[in-house]
Motif scaffolding. Sequence first.
Motif, mmCIF file in Angstrom:
data_model
loop_
_atom_site.group_PDB
_atom_site.id
_atom_site.type_symbol
_atom_site.label_atom_id
_atom_site.label_comp_id
_atom_site.label_asym_id
_atom_site.label_seq_id
_atom_site.Cartn_x
_atom_site.Cartn_y
_atom_site.Cartn_z
ATOM 1 N N VAL A 151 15.168 -4.697 1.451
ATOM 2 C CA VAL A 151 14.254 -4.659 0.413
ATOM 3 C C VAL A 151 13.110 -6.413 0.529
ATOM 4 O O VAL A 151 12.519 -6.018 0.495
ATOM 5 C CB VAL A 151 15.074 -4.718 -1.013
ATOM 6 N N PRO A 152 14.650 -7.668 0.635
ATOM 7 C CA PRO A 152 13.321 -8.702 0.288
ATOM 8 C C PRO A 152 12.897 -8.788 1.918
ATOM 9 O O PRO A 152 11.634 -9.913 1.489
ATOM 10 C CB PRO A 152 14.445 -9.560 0.672
ATOM 11 N N LEU A 153 13.374 -8.286 2.957
ATOM 12 C CA LEU A 153 12.375 -8.069 4.191
ATOM 13 C C LEU A 153 11.146 -8.100 3.891
ATOM 14 O O LEU A 153 10.186 -8.411 4.627
ATOM 15 C CB LEU A 153 13.590 -8.328 5.202
ATOM 16 N N GLU A 154 10.830 -6.059 3.147
ATOM 17 C CA GLU A 154 10.137 -5.678 3.422
ATOM 18 C C GLU A 154 8.748 -6.125 2.588
ATOM 19 O O GLU A 154 7.699 -6.581 2.400
ATOM 20 C CB GLU A 154 10.193 -4.460 2.720
ATOM 21 N N THR B 207 5.457 -13.319 3.130
ATOM 22 C CA THR B 207 4.309 -12.677 3.391
ATOM 23 C C THR B 207 4.264 -11.313 2.221
ATOM 24 O O THR B 207 5.091 -11.401 0.919
ATOM 25 C CB THR B 207 5.059 -11.136 3.946
ATOM 26 N N ASP B 208 3.181 -10.879 1.363
ATOM 27 C CA ASP B 208 3.591 -10.005 -0.177
ATOM 28 C C ASP B 208 3.283 -8.988 0.187
ATOM 29 O O ASP B 208 2.215 -7.765 0.733
ATOM 30 C CB ASP B 208 1.806 -10.462 -0.448
ATOM 31 N N GLY B 209 4.613 -8.129 0.395
ATOM 32 C CA GLY B 209 4.567 -6.710 1.165
ATOM 33 C C GLY B 209 4.962 -5.670 -0.116
ATOM 34 O O GLY B 209 4.805 -4.780 0.798
ATOM 35 N N SER B 210 4.716 -6.619 -1.141
ATOM 36 C CA SER B 210 5.023 -5.889 -2.339
ATOM 37 C C SER B 210 3.982 -5.183 -2.882
ATOM 38 O O SER B 210 3.141 -4.404 -3.277
ATOM 39 C CB SER B 210 5.094 -6.365 -3.382
ATOM 40 N N GLY B 211 2.162 -5.826 -2.006
ATOM 41 C CA GLY B 211 1.156 -5.394 -2.520
ATOM 42 C C GLY B 211 0.917 -6.009 -3.989
ATOM 43 O O GLY B 211 -0.542 -5.450 -4.097
ATOM 44 N N TRP B 212 1.210 -6.737 -4.459
ATOM 45 C CA TRP B 212 1.050 -7.345 -5.678
ATOM 46 C C TRP B 212 -0.005 -8.387 -6.512
ATOM 47 O O TRP B 212 -0.128 -8.902 -6.804
ATOM 48 C CB TRP B 212 2.589 -7.734 -7.250
ATOM 49 N N GLY B 213 -0.424 -8.779 -4.928
ATOM 50 C CA GLY B 213 -1.161 -9.900 -4.736
ATOM 51 C C GLY B 213 -0.891 -10.962 -4.486
ATOM 52 O O GLY B 213 -1.625 -12.368 -5.316
ATOM 53 N N ARG C 281 2.631 -14.206 -3.198
ATOM 54 C CA ARG C 281 3.600 -13.560 -1.996
ATOM 55 C C ARG C 281 4.556 -14.463 -2.893
ATOM 56 O O ARG C 281 5.663 -14.208 -2.396
ATOM 57 C CB ARG C 281 3.470 -15.219 -1.128
ATOM 58 N N GLY C 282 4.422 -15.288 -4.270
ATOM 59 C CA GLY C 282 5.431 -15.481 -5.249
ATOM 60 C C GLY C 282 6.104 -14.436 -6.182
ATOM 61 O O GLY C 282 7.217 -14.710 -5.946
ATOM 62 N N PHE C 283 5.544 -13.778 -6.057
ATOM 63 C CA PHE C 283 6.226 -12.343 -7.026
ATOM 64 C C PHE C 283 6.418 -11.421 -5.380
ATOM 65 O O PHE C 283 8.264 -11.027 -6.468
ATOM 66 C CB PHE C 283 4.870 -11.954 -7.731
ATOM 67 N N SER C 284 6.623 -11.302 -4.826
ATOM 68 C CA SER C 284 7.206 -10.932 -3.601
ATOM 69 C C SER C 284 8.014 -11.305 -3.521
ATOM 70 O O SER C 284 9.091 -10.895 -3.695
ATOM 71 C CB SER C 284 6.131 -10.948 -2.108
ATOM 72 N N PHE C 285 8.384 -12.231 -3.744
ATOM 73 C CA PHE C 285 10.014 -13.816 -3.310
ATOM 74 C C PHE C 285 10.596 -13.230 -4.343
ATOM 75 O O PHE C 285 11.623 -12.693 -3.749
ATOM 76 C CB PHE C 285 9.185 -14.791 -3.181
ATOM 77 N N LEU C 286 10.122 -13.174 -5.615
ATOM 78 C CA LEU C 286 10.749 -13.293 -6.528
ATOM 79 C C LEU C 286 11.725 -11.822 -6.648
ATOM 80 O O LEU C 286 12.765 -11.195 -6.404
ATOM 81 C CB LEU C 286 9.742 -13.257 -7.789
ATOM 82 N N LEU C 287 10.916 -10.850 -6.102
ATOM 83 C CA LEU C 287 11.243 -9.150 -5.601
ATOM 84 C C LEU C 287 12.230 -8.545 -4.882
ATOM 85 O O LEU C 287 13.519 -7.556 -4.692
ATOM 86 C CB LEU C 287 10.106 -8.144 -5.584
ATOM 87 N N GLY C 288 12.571 -10.035 -4.033
ATOM 88 C CA GLY C 288 13.768 -10.090 -2.956
ATOM 89 C C GLY C 288 14.843 -10.471 -3.706
ATOM 90 O O GLY C 288 15.693 -10.378 -2.619
ATOM 91 N N PHE C 289 14.881 -10.959 -4.977
ATOM 92 C CA PHE C 289 16.491 -11.166 -5.330
ATOM 93 C C PHE C 289 16.879 -10.132 -5.762
ATOM 94 O O PHE C 289 17.931 -9.858 -5.622
ATOM 95 C CB PHE C 289 16.076 -11.936 -6.525
ATOM 96 N N PHE D 144 10.902 -4.586 -12.440
ATOM 97 C CA PHE D 144 9.676 -4.395 -12.047
ATOM 98 C C PHE D 144 9.320 -3.912 -11.010
ATOM 99 O O PHE D 144 10.008 -3.004 -10.472
ATOM 100 C CB PHE D 144 8.540 -5.620 -11.487
ATOM 101 N N PRO D 145 8.222 -2.578 -10.470
ATOM 102 C CA PRO D 145 7.898 -1.502 -9.265
ATOM 103 C C PRO D 145 8.009 -2.344 -8.444
ATOM 104 O O PRO D 145 7.309 -3.606 -8.443
ATOM 105 C CB PRO D 145 6.998 -0.653 -9.685
ATOM 106 N N ALA D 146 8.697 -1.776 -7.490
ATOM 107 C CA ALA D 146 8.637 -2.925 -5.674
ATOM 108 C C ALA D 146 7.634 -2.606 -5.465
ATOM 109 O O ALA D 146 7.376 -4.019 -4.918
ATOM 110 C CB ALA D 146 9.640 -2.201 -5.251
ATOM 111 N N LYS D 147 6.185 -2.078 -5.497
ATOM 112 C CA LYS D 147 5.391 -2.118 -4.706
ATOM 113 C C LYS D 147 3.879 -1.720 -5.586
ATOM 114 O O LYS D 147 3.972 -1.236 -6.568
ATOM 115 C CB LYS D 147 5.696 -0.937 -3.709
#
Length: 521
Positions: free
Chosen positions: A50-53, A220-226, A228-236, A455-458
């Motif tokens: 999950v956090p890797l992606e 990276t911004d693997g979540s597609g939310w545009g 990197r900071g928010f993608s980092f948060l989803l890694g929690f 939040f949606p992960a992607k």
Amino acid sequence: MATIHDDDERLLARIGYKQELRREFNKWSTVSYAISILGVLGSVPATFGVPLESGGPATVVWAWFTGSCMAMCIASSVAELVSAYPTAGGMYFVTKHVVPEEHVAVWAWIIGWCNFLGQAAGVASLAYTISQMILATAVMNSKFEDGEYSYTPNSLQTVLLAILVLCIFGTVCSLTTRNLHQTIMWFAPINILASISICVALLLLTPNKQSASWVFGHVTDGSGWGSRGFSFLLGFLSVAWVMTDYDGTTHMSEETHDAAVRGPVAIRAAILVSGIVGWMLNVTFCFCVTDIDEILASPTGLPAAQIFLNAGGRVGGTIMFFFVILVQVFTGCSAMLANARMAYAFARDEAFPFSSFWSSINKHTGTPVNAVWLVVIFCGCLNLIGIGSDQTIIAIFNVTAPALDISYIAVIVAHRVYEHRVKFIEGPYTMGRWSKPVNAIAVTWVVFISVVLFFPAKRPVTPENFNYAICVAGFIGLFSMTWWFVGARKKYTGPRTRDIIDMLPAEDPDDILAFSDTYSP
């Protein structure tokens, strides 16, 4: 002479409950239990993808580090409260002593159901992930031709195996307290030693390991939310799912010697040990991600399984994965034990239909076996949802961390809001002047991370990748409050403690009364 002989039973009597369970857990089995309920060797590989992606390797590493520090604040706040009132109800029972009497029933109802359902979702998810791991091992060892494995598990197989795993949990949790103590003593040592051994093996066997700069600095911004900071948060999500159920140890309080001291010590020790071991595992896995796209697209269904396969081949990978599955089984047994004791405490207070049946103590084992199998049945029903909808079952699992953590901070907030109106007797463990700042950090973090985890992960958001956890949480909240207003508020009064005199012979109450007047739990 009083019938209650030791301080543990006297404290429980002062709180208002009669000693029914046998106190067999000592300080080592209590610490081992606290570590095993987190079970990092089993849970980290299950959630590593999950956090890797979402944010890459640096997200995996630093989200775990940050989340572990925050978990220590929450756990310390929980430990301080349950030290004063060490019962099988855990934080649910503490509610009775931090809110005004006229509000106890509704607060206890909400906290109790959040805690019970959060733990049940966690137990169900553990059984489901163990099923996935076992089937991933089968995939690893099936015939491999033209870039594909010959075996691919389906949803029905995963769910049926998960229900079998739940029955194994239930069988273990139906043992006597002494047998549980003797068994759980081995959980933590195996967890820690196996974690260290696997890290060493992976680092020695994996070719073309990644650089330290990539592991610790590549986001990276693997979540597609545009962002990197928010993608980092989803890694929690990983650390939030693993590092929770802090009060699981307190649900064993009525089976633990010197629970007011050993419970809080075990909770904090477990967070420290699990935080370090989990970070070590995450860092090691990231160094061994030789090709991130290949790892994330693994036909085994689990990125960690592909890492084991790349390092040790079928034989070595299977051996390493066996210990991961074994530790995850330990975690599942520990989590079900906590959930069953919570069910027993809740039923003891008439919060369930047929409460007298679910709260009864088995005359052969001296444990609440009926409550154990209530949890097995309930979690089995949750897993059945996975046959029809992968998204719904994932949403139910995603509710685990927010439901549990919200049940904790609600009690913490109530304690601070009403501390000038409600007398709270501190226990042996207290943070002193650090209590309020640590409480504030814990509450702020849980509110913040709960919003993030819903939040949606992607993105773009579709019906397939929408985070239905918020819908599940809303349904649970609506259902429990509807039940409360329709009928429960007329019967349920909160934790049903009894007068301390009722638990002693009428002619000899002096010992316990003296103890009650002088002992601060």
